[in-house]
Scaffold this active site. Structure first.
Site, PDB file in Angstrom:
ATOM      1  N   GLN A 151       0.887  -1.171   0.000  1.00  0.00           N
ATOM      2  CA  GLN A 151       0.000   0.000   0.000  1.00  0.00           C
ATOM      3  C   GLN A 151       0.920   1.215   0.000  1.00  0.00           C
ATOM      4  OE1 GLN A 151      -3.186   1.007  -0.276  1.00  0.00           O
ATOM      5  NE2 GLN A 151      -2.450   3.091   0.087  1.00  0.00           N
ATOM      6  N   GLY A 192     -10.705   0.561   1.894  1.00  0.00           N
ATOM      7  CA  GLY A 192     -11.803   0.010   1.114  1.00  0.00           C
ATOM      8  C   GLY A 192     -11.283  -0.345  -0.264  1.00  0.00           C
ATOM      9  N   GLY A 193     -10.620   0.633  -0.848  1.00  0.00           N
ATOM     10  CA  GLY A 193     -10.056   0.411  -2.170  1.00  0.00           C
ATOM     11  C   GLY A 193      -8.857   1.301  -2.374  1.00  0.00           C
ATOM     12  N   MET A 194      -8.017   0.920  -3.308  1.00  0.00           N
ATOM     13  CA  MET A 194      -6.847   1.730  -3.658  1.00  0.00           C
ATOM     14  C   MET A 194      -6.686   1.656  -5.169  1.00  0.00           C
ATOM     15  SD  MET A 194      -4.412   3.716  -2.762  1.00  0.00           S
ATOM     16  CE  MET A 194      -3.506   4.485  -4.095  1.00  0.00           C
ATOM     17  N   GLU A 195      -6.630   2.851  -5.766  1.00  0.00           N
ATOM     18  CA  GLU A 195      -6.748   2.990  -7.216  1.00  0.00           C
ATOM     19  C   GLU A 195      -5.467   2.683  -7.980  1.00  0.00           C
ATOM     20  OE1 GLU A 195      -6.820   5.349  -4.866  1.00  0.00           O
ATOM     21  OE2 GLU A 195      -5.910   7.234  -5.522  1.00  0.00           O
ATOM     22  N   ASN A 196      -4.752   1.646  -7.652  1.00  0.00           N
ATOM     23  CA  ASN A 196      -3.514   1.350  -8.358  1.00  0.00           C
ATOM     24  C   ASN A 196      -3.820   1.164  -9.853  1.00  0.00           C
ATOM     25  OD1 ASN A 196      -1.915   1.407  -5.960  1.00  0.00           O
ATOM     26  ND2 ASN A 196      -2.865  -0.544  -5.400  1.00  0.00           N
ATOM     27  N   HIS A 206     -15.766   4.516  -7.459  1.00  0.00           N
ATOM     28  CA  HIS A 206     -14.815   5.490  -6.917  1.00  0.00           C
ATOM     29  C   HIS A 206     -13.392   5.197  -7.412  1.00  0.00           C
ATOM     30  CE1 HIS A 206     -13.172   8.234  -3.783  1.00  0.00           C
ATOM     31  NE2 HIS A 206     -12.158   7.389  -3.830  1.00  0.00           N
ATOM     32  N   GLU A 207     -12.953   3.975  -7.216  1.00  0.00           N
ATOM     33  CA  GLU A 207     -11.572   3.646  -7.613  1.00  0.00           C
ATOM     34  C   GLU A 207     -11.396   3.769  -9.123  1.00  0.00           C
ATOM     35  OE1 GLU A 207      -9.818   3.808  -5.148  1.00  0.00           O
ATOM     36  OE2 GLU A 207     -11.264   3.269  -3.596  1.00  0.00           O
ATOM     37  N   HIS A 231     -10.820   7.287 -10.217  1.00  0.00           N
ATOM     38  CA  HIS A 231      -9.436   7.732 -10.002  1.00  0.00           C
ATOM     39  C   HIS A 231      -8.562   7.515 -11.241  1.00  0.00           C
ATOM     40  CE1 HIS A 231      -8.993   9.134  -5.911  1.00  0.00           C
ATOM     41  NE2 HIS A 231      -9.477   8.034  -5.367  1.00  0.00           N
ATOM     42  N   GLU A 285      -9.298  13.299  -4.380  1.00  0.00           N
ATOM     43  CA  GLU A 285     -10.468  12.630  -3.798  1.00  0.00           C
ATOM     44  C   GLU A 285     -11.792  13.360  -4.046  1.00  0.00           C
ATOM     45  OE1 GLU A 285     -10.318   9.668  -2.958  1.00  0.00           O
ATOM     46  OE2 GLU A 285      -8.162   9.378  -2.673  1.00  0.00           O
ATOM     47  N   ASP A 301      -1.363  11.444   6.351  1.00  0.00           N
ATOM     48  CA  ASP A 301      -2.510  10.655   6.756  1.00  0.00           C
ATOM     49  C   ASP A 301      -3.470  11.436   7.662  1.00  0.00           C
ATOM     50  OD1 ASP A 301      -2.741   8.103   5.783  1.00  0.00           O
ATOM     51  OD2 ASP A 301      -2.792   7.257   7.810  1.00  0.00           O
ATOM     52  N   TYR A 342     -12.800  14.537   0.556  1.00  0.00           N
ATOM     53  CA  TYR A 342     -13.709  13.754  -0.287  1.00  0.00           C
ATOM     54  C   TYR A 342     -15.034  14.479  -0.498  1.00  0.00           C
ATOM     55  CZ  TYR A 342     -10.783   9.575   0.563  1.00  0.00           C
ATOM     56  OH  TYR A 342      -9.758   8.667   0.628  1.00  0.00           O
ATOM     57  N   ARG A 373      -9.842  -3.302   7.937  1.00  0.00           N
ATOM     58  CA  ARG A 373     -10.118  -2.069   7.205  1.00  0.00           C
ATOM     59  C   ARG A 373     -10.213  -0.904   8.189  1.00  0.00           C
ATOM     60  NH1 ARG A 373     -15.344  -1.270   3.240  1.00  0.00           N
ATOM     61  NH2 ARG A 373     -14.936   0.913   2.669  1.00  0.00           N
ATOM     62  N   LYS A 402     -11.190   2.126   8.171  1.00  0.00           N
ATOM     63  CA  LYS A 402     -12.419   2.906   8.273  1.00  0.00           C
ATOM     64  C   LYS A 402     -13.408   2.285   9.273  1.00  0.00           C
ATOM     65  CE  LYS A 402     -16.515   3.610   5.623  1.00  0.00           C
ATOM     66  NZ  LYS A 402     -17.226   3.389   4.373  1.00  0.00           N
TER      67      LYS A 402
HETATM   68  N1  BES Z   1      -6.917   6.624  -2.537  1.00  0.00           N
HETATM   69  C1  BES Z   1      -7.851   6.252  -1.537  1.00  0.00           C
HETATM   70  C2  BES Z   1      -7.254   5.457  -0.411  1.00  0.00           C
HETATM   71  C3  BES Z   1      -6.186   6.182   0.369  1.00  0.00           C
HETATM   72  C4  BES Z   1      -6.363   7.480   0.782  1.00  0.00           C
HETATM   73  C5  BES Z   1      -5.025   5.544   0.715  1.00  0.00           C
HETATM   74  C6  BES Z   1      -5.375   8.125   1.495  1.00  0.00           C
HETATM   75  C7  BES Z   1      -4.038   6.187   1.415  1.00  0.00           C
HETATM   76  C8  BES Z   1      -4.205   7.485   1.808  1.00  0.00           C
HETATM   77  C9  BES Z   1      -9.014   5.469  -2.120  1.00  0.00           C
HETATM   78  O1  BES Z   1      -9.383   5.872  -3.383  1.00  0.00           O
HETATM   79  C10 BES Z   1     -10.193   5.700  -1.242  1.00  0.00           C
HETATM   80  O2  BES Z   1     -10.595   6.824  -1.119  1.00  0.00           O
HETATM   81  N2  BES Z   1     -10.722   4.655  -0.633  1.00  0.00           N
HETATM   82  C11 BES Z   1     -11.857   4.737   0.262  1.00  0.00           C
HETATM   83  C12 BES Z   1     -13.107   4.256  -0.402  1.00  0.00           C
HETATM   84  C13 BES Z   1     -13.845   5.268  -1.177  1.00  0.00           C
HETATM   85  C14 BES Z   1     -15.130   4.649  -1.694  1.00  0.00           C
HETATM   86  C15 BES Z   1     -14.146   6.525  -0.431  1.00  0.00           C
HETATM   87  C16 BES Z   1     -11.606   3.810   1.437  1.00  0.00           C
HETATM   88  O3  BES Z   1     -10.637   3.079   1.421  1.00  0.00           O
HETATM   89  O4  BES Z   1     -12.408   3.828   2.359  1.00  0.00           O
HETATM   90 ZN    ZN Z   2     -10.237   7.779  -3.404  1.00  0.00          ZN
END
Ligand code: BES
Ligand code: ZN
Length: 641
Positions: free
Chosen positions: A165, A301-305, A328-329, A332, A351, A409, A417, A588, A590
């Site tokens: 990550q 939740g997700g990471m837009e690699n 969402h991803e 990105h 975001e 962070d 967002y 996760r 969140k």
């Molecule tokens: N790019 C983010 C994840 C992220 C943000 C990783 C900041 C490291 C630092 C990803 O696109 C994201 O926003 N994921 C969200 C889900 C989204 C539906 C809001 C998540 O992981 O909750």
């Molecule tokens: Zn995002």
């Protein structure tokens, strides 16, 4: 200027150019201009891009599961100013063996002091004229980007797993490069692993079957190539017992064998989402779009690699109700991966634009009502976030942040967002959807594969979107640089939620569920209901809800989370086992972080549970998650509080 043109034509042309003069102002800055400017500074990287910068990374690494290290080399192509003597890279915990030039000369290097445990340290290499350098190194077993999972920590239970990550500044713990989102680099990799495992990366897969490694019959090599220049936080790897299932002509899903079937079902609309996204904002430029479903410890939740979005298995609800995360991803791929925040101070450019775009994809594929519910839930999240960071006057409610000296962070709240998305909805209300869409499409085109700043966005909107007095009427600069929520903020309200809100009232008043249409409700309505309940409820009401809707056993992770927050805040005993089960079965952040915070806020009753659960769960979490929870629980490194 116009040597062969008659004078009158030249005058007309000159007039035309002058009239369009404002759009000339918005010519994107060159990279050199950006790196030299104040708005282009990245305080979270040691790199010296005005002198020397990395343009390509070539990795040759072996994943050593026993030692929990990536071992091998990174060869970097460098563009340097004529008088540049050294290049400065970012490194965190890397063990450097040697640095040589492309033609094999030993180069002097020095690892600076790490002054904190976030940024890592500068790795300075004397170039001595070299345009390519090869660094031989190993990552540390506790590399922050990497999580090495034992077989028991995977779904299948038979093979180990590794994933990375990178966002925001974690990739420097396994790749020695300039780890700044404004310094884009193309890359390739050769990764050697035990033959029973498969490697996937956020790049073109050159060897889907793997290839033999000379003299090493138990090892297999995989090669990858990313031809586009990308921000280095987007280099990502997954290694494990992986199977692939096709979804559409350019999309599919990788997952452990026991998960891949349900994953393909859950994400069956993937290709349709890509088509919708392209209709909205232009061609998808990355070739394939695949998903990698990770083991449950994945901290996001997700990471837009690029080409390979990483997702948590907790979005697999069985009914496709949480797929807005995929939208969402996917979004990105434009906002974030094509046009990228130049520094983490402008995280909202990634975001906020993505949440707006995500919602438009959801509207295209699932209709207006679903999109409105999601937007309205987002509004509530934004309001909660504003409160959490200290109210409307807090500097953390700004879109553009000043994160110097802080862990990026910390600044990455729901404000970036949701306030970011509300900003674009407010612009939409002012200029109309047609104009906003046309501008967005051209914005993604004009800034494709480039870094962007808040200041750059403002210049571009003023030049190419707004007319007359519109930007000032909107309060463009205040939206981006000032705290709070401007009065013109557009709140999309879902009419369906009016019904839900009435059901809440009726339940709170009478304690009966007669007016609660739970069984017919979508997940979004259920979430509105749970989150809209008063935060203090008596045990009888909680039991009524739990019994009627089986909330403590909810299979939908978002519902489960919303319920457990409510249960903890009311010290509802019967949910104890569910809290423990949920927190020890996924990582996760969140979900994990707020649940521990809620427990911690409940005095001895909660703290005792929190400690016990964390002791059991901590070793299964990724560093992103433990980093946050350690703080909440004042957990020290010795593995106890
Ligand atoms: N790019 C983010 C994840 C992220 C943000 C990783 C900041 C490291 C630092 C990803 O696109 C994201 O926003 N994921 C969200 C889900 C989204 C539906 C809001 C998540 O992981 O909750
Ligand atoms: Zn995002």
């Amino acid at each position: 200027m116009f040597p062969r043109l008659p004078a009158f034509l030249a005058i007309i042309l000159f007039g035309l150019v002058a009239a369009c003069g404002s759009s000339q102002d918005s010519e994107p800055m060159t990279l050199d201009e950006l790196y030299a400017s104040e708005e282009g500074q990245d305080t979270h990287s040691f790199a010296n891009p005005t002198e020397a910068r990395v343009t390509h990374v070539s990795l040759d690494l072996r994943a050593d599961f026993e030692a929990q290290r990536m071992v091998g080399s990174a060869t970097l192509d460098i563009t340097a100013a004529d008088d540049a003597e050294e290049i400065v890279l970012d490194a965190r915990g890397l063990e450097i063996r040697e640095v040589v030039s492309g033609d094999g000369r030993q180069l002097e290097w020095e690892m600076g002091e790490a002054t904190d445990d976030i940024h890592g340290a500068p790795l300075t290499v004397q170039l001595d004229g070299a345009e390519q350098i090869k660094i031989t190194y190993a990552s540390a077993p506790d590399a922050a980007a990497l999580q090495w999972l034992s077989p028991e920590q995977t779904t299948g239970g038979e093979h180990p797993f590794l994933f990375s990550q990178g966002q925001a500044i974690l990739n420097r713990s396994w790749i020695p490069t300039q780890d700044s989102p404004g310094i884009r680099q193309s890359w390739d990799a050769r990764i050697v692993v035990p033959s029973e495992l498969r490697v996937v990366m956020s790049a073109e897969d050159l060897t889907p079957q793997g290839e033999a490694v000379e003299g090493e019959p138990d090892l297999t090599a995989y090669r990858f190539r990313m031809e586009h220049e990308v921000a280095p936080y987007l280099i990502a790897i997954g290694i494990g017992d992986l199977e692939f299932r096709e979804i559409g002509p350019r999309s599919g899903v990788y997952a452990e064998p026991s998960v891949v079937g349900e994953a393909a079902e859950e994400f069956a609309d993937l290709e349709e989402m890509i088509d919708a996204a392209e209709r909205l904002y232009g061609e998808y430029r990355w070739g394939r779009y695949d998903l990698l479903v990770l083991p449950a410890s994945f901290p996001f939740g997700g990471m837009e690699n690029p080409r390979l979005t990483f997702v948590t298995p907790t979005v697999i609800a069985g009914d496709r109700s949480l797929v807005s995360l995929i939208a969402h991803e996917l979004a990105h791929s434009w906002s974030g991966n094509l046009v990228t925040n130049a520094s983490w101070d402008d995280f909202w450019l990634n975001e906020g634009f993505t949440v707006y775009f995500e919602n438009r994809i959801m509207e295209e594929v699932y209709g207006e009502e679903r999109a409105a519910m999601l937007a309205d839930l987002g509004w509530s999240d934004m309001m909660d976030s504003i409160e959490e960071v200290g109210g409307l006057n807090s500097a953390d409610t700004q879109l553009h942040l000043n994160l110097a000296g802080r862990d990026p962070d910390d600044g990455m709240t729901q404000i970036a967002y949701e306030k970011g998305a509300v900003f674009l909805r407010t612009v939409e209300a002012m200029v109309g959807r047609e104009r906003l869409d046309a501008w967005l499409r051209s914005y993604f085109d004009r800034f494709a594969f480039q870094p962007q700043t808040s200041a750059g966005l403002i210049r571009d909107m003023r030049a190419n979107l707004f007319e007359g007095n519109e930007a000032d009427e909107l309060g463009l600069e205040a939206w981006i640089y000032e705290p709070g929520l401007p009065e013109n903020a557009v709140h999309i309200e879902s009419t369906r939620f009016t019904v839900v809100d009435r059901a809440i009232e009726s339940f709170v008043r009478g304690g009966q569920l007669v007016n609660v249409g739970w069984r017919e409700w979508t997940t979004q309505e259920r979430l509105r209901f749970l989150n809209g309940l008063p935060r203090d409820l008596d045990e009888e009401k909680l039991r009524t809800l739990d019994d009627a809707y089986d909330l403590s056993d909810a299979g939908n992770s978002e519902i489960r989370f919303a319920w457990l927050m409510l249960a903890i805040e009311n010290r509802y005993e019967p949910a104890r086992a569910s809290v423990r089960e949920f927190l020890t079965s996924m990582g996760r952040r969140k979900f994990v972080a707020p649940l521990f915070e809620a427990l911690w806020a409940e005095g001895d009753w909660g703290r005792e549970q929190a400690r016990r659960i964390y002791r059991e769960a901590r070793s299964g979490y990724h560093s992103v998650t433990t980093g946050t929870v350690d703080e909440t629980l004042s957990w020290n490194g010795a593995g106890d509080e």
